[in-house]
Design a protein around this motif. Structure first.
Motif, short mmCIF file in Angstrom:
data_model
loop_
_atom_site.label_atom_id
_atom_site.label_comp_id
_atom_site.label_asym_id
_atom_site.label_seq_id
_atom_site.Cartn_x
_atom_site.Cartn_y
_atom_site.Cartn_z
N THR A 1 -20.29 -42.44 5.61
CA THR A 1 -21.51 -43.58 4.79
C THR A 1 -20.37 -44.53 3.22
OG1 THR A 1 -21.67 -41.47 3.30
CG2 THR A 1 -23.54 -40.92 5.48
N ALA A 2 -19.55 -43.01 3.74
CA ALA A 2 -18.43 -43.47 1.54
C ALA A 2 -17.73 -45.08 2.06
CB ALA A 2 -18.43 -42.47 1.34
N SER A 3 -17.50 -44.96 3.64
CA SER A 3 -16.83 -46.32 4.05
C SER A 3 -17.91 -47.35 4.30
CB SER A 3 -15.52 -45.49 5.24
OG SER A 3 -16.09 -45.04 6.59
N SER A 4 -18.84 -46.94 5.13
CA SER A 4 -19.69 -48.03 5.51
C SER A 4 -20.40 -48.69 4.05
CB SER A 4 -20.95 -47.54 6.53
OG SER A 4 -19.76 -46.93 7.11
N GLY A 5 -20.31 -48.51 2.59
CA GLY A 5 -20.82 -48.89 1.73
C GLY A 5 -22.68 -48.51 1.99
N MET A 6 -22.35 -47.05 1.96
CA MET A 6 -23.75 -47.05 2.44
C MET A 6 -23.80 -45.66 0.43
SD MET A 6 -24.33 -45.46 6.12
CE MET A 6 -24.02 -47.11 7.41
N PRO A 7 -24.86 -44.94 0.53
CA PRO A 7 -25.28 -44.86 -1.04
C PRO A 7 -24.96 -43.38 -0.02
CG PRO A 7 -27.21 -45.07 -0.35
CD PRO A 7 -26.28 -46.00 0.62
N ALA A 8 -25.19 -42.74 -1.50
CA ALA A 8 -25.33 -40.77 -0.97
C ALA A 8 -26.21 -40.52 -0.43
CB ALA A 8 -24.68 -40.18 -2.15
N THR A 9 -27.33 -40.33 -0.06
CA THR A 9 -28.56 -40.08 0.52
C THR A 9 -28.96 -41.20 1.98
OG1 THR A 9 -29.86 -41.88 -0.45
CG2 THR A 9 -29.57 -40.18 -1.62
N ALA A 10 -27.92 -41.41 1.79
CA ALA A 10 -27.25 -42.29 3.66
C ALA A 10 -27.67 -41.17 4.23
CB ALA A 10 -26.52 -43.22 3.80
N GLY A 11 -26.45 -40.01 4.15
CA GLY A 11 -26.60 -39.22 5.29
C GLY A 11 -27.61 -37.92 5.95
N GLU A 12 -28.63 -37.71 4.22
CA GLU A 12 -29.41 -37.21 4.55
C GLU A 12 -31.03 -37.37 5.21
OE1 GLU A 12 -33.01 -35.65 1.26
OE2 GLU A 12 -31.29 -36.25 0.56
#
Length: 423
Positions: A367-378
């Motif tokens: 998620t961090a390397s794909s430009g996603m927010p921290a909530t994306a993993g959830e």
């Protein structure tokens, strides 16, 4: 705890012997308890020539550790009355299996939808994709769009599930055919109801492609889409996790599939479950910002927090889900900085505690390397696990209703007590 698999001897060599201290650490007990095990015949010991100290066979210690974990999981007061027979997932010896098949091999060779069908029906359906009727999607989108902008992804998914249920007049049909039909509609509805991260979100193709456009505004590449699809498949189920237990309790009360999934989403939102990857995501960003994990890990420990993304109660070594995702992320060039940061976190922490990476850390790298927010993993976790929850709900519908009714152990004042005074 040092992984016991690392202590196993090579073929043809004698088994490694552990000291009393090493044995106590492996079993999670005091040295005195180790000798109690010996006296009770649960563990063998041997004194080495020229030494008064006892040593213990590593394989025997590992076997006893596994037995203790199983007994702890089924001891009175530990939820033994909620243990259930299941044919869905087995976790054993740092590996896990879906209906007897290695889950990591399934996830790397088949799409999320194909693995979901395997979990539900015990059959593989090559090329299957899940689609939802437009009217169901529109109802769910309308409900989700009415929520405040700061609403968490899990809350959005829960609202979407409730809206989809209200649209389905046949939701109380708990037959296998009806529940599977619900599952194949509900999962794509959950994804379609999420606000798009790009101006033109995809609503066709594999589910991972559709979910990508809800998580990041960056254009998709094949390597990253493969990571996302594999992550979804890996996370489909993990035995009786807290959210899955909630789903089975709801299904035991004969709640319909939408309501059972909603129960799982409610538990998933806890910081110790589905939201854990968000903590690891923020930590990785701090490591990237600082250029080293040392001060970041120090701050976590100083605050009395566990280092996110490390360790798992069911695995002595590296989480197999993390191992697969890290291998795939090595094929994504833009993931290299976050991968190096994750390895720095593991190496820095290993100076004091031999903890291995878990799937939350691997999700955080993605998620961090794909430009996603921290909530994306959830979000990824919740969408993926919905398929597993459906499998468990189906299994529970075939059991005696309301069987998950534990008795409370009352520890309050003994009656009769006088009526309280009115102020």
């Amino acid at each position: 705890m040092t992984p016991m698999r690392d202590q196993e001897p090579a073929a043809g060599r004698p088994g490694r012997r552990l000291t009393t201290k090493e044995t106590a650490e492996a079993l999670g007990v005091k040295p005195e308890t180790v000798y109690a095990y010996v006296s009770r015949g649960l563990l063998g010991s041997r004194r080495e020539p020229g030494s008064r100290a006892s040593t213990f066979d590593a394989k025997e210690v590992e076997a006893l550790a596994r037995r203790n974990r199983r007994e702890a999981a089924t001891s009175p007061g530990s939820g033994a009355d909620l243990s259930v027979r299941t044919r869905i997932t087995l976790i054993d010896d740092d590996r896990y299996y879906f209906r007897g098949v290695d889950a990591t091999e399934l996830a790397t060779r088949h799409s999320y939808e194909e693995v979901a069908e395997w979990l539900w029906t015990d059959r593989l359906t090559p090329g299957v994709t899940f689609t939802a009727p437009e009217d169901t999607v529109e109802v769910a989108r309308h409900a989700v769009n009415a929520l405040p902008e700061h609403t968490s992804p899990t809350d959005r998914l829960r609202v979407a599930a409730i809206a989809a249920a209200a649209q389905d007049p046949l939701r109380f049909d708990l037959s296998e055919k009806a529940v599977l039909g619900t599952a194949r509609v509900l999962i794509p509805t959950l994804v379609a109801a999420l606000p798009p991260a790009r101006s033109a979100a995809e609503d066709d193709g594999p589910l991972a492609h559709r979910l990508w456009t809800r998580l990041t505004g960056r254009p998709a590449d094949e390597e990253s889409l493969r990571v996302l699809d594999t992550a979804l498949a890996l996370l489909i189920d993990h035995d009786l996790a807290a959210s899955t237990l909630a789903v089975r309790v709801a299904a035991s009360a004969r709640a319909h599939a939408y309501a059972a999934v909603s129960a799982g989403l409610g538990v998933l939102e806890g910081p110790l479950h589905g939201a854990a990857s968000g903590l690891a995501h923020r930590m990785l960003l701090d490591v990237l910002d600082q250029g080293t994990a040392v001060p970041v890990i120090a701050d976590e420990l100083r605050a009395g927090r566990r280092v996110p993304g490390l360790g798992h109660r069911l695995y002595t070594g590296e989480d197999p889900r993390a191992r697969v995702l890290f291998a795939l992320l090595e094929q994504v060039p833009r993931a290299e900085p976050a991968l190096l940061a994750a390895r720095d976190v593991v190496a820095t922490t290993a100076r004091h505690a031999p903890l291995h990476a878990n799937v939350d850390l691997a999700l955080a790298v993605f998620t961090a390397s794909s430009g996603m927010p921290a909530t994306a993993g959830e979000t990824i976790f919740a969408v993926a696990r919905t398929a597993g929850w459906i499998a468990h709900a189906l299994e529970e519908y075939g059991e005696r209703p309301l069987r998950m009714r534990p008795r409370g152990q009352y520890v309050g004042p003994r009656p009769p007590q006088p009526l309280p005074d009115t102020a």
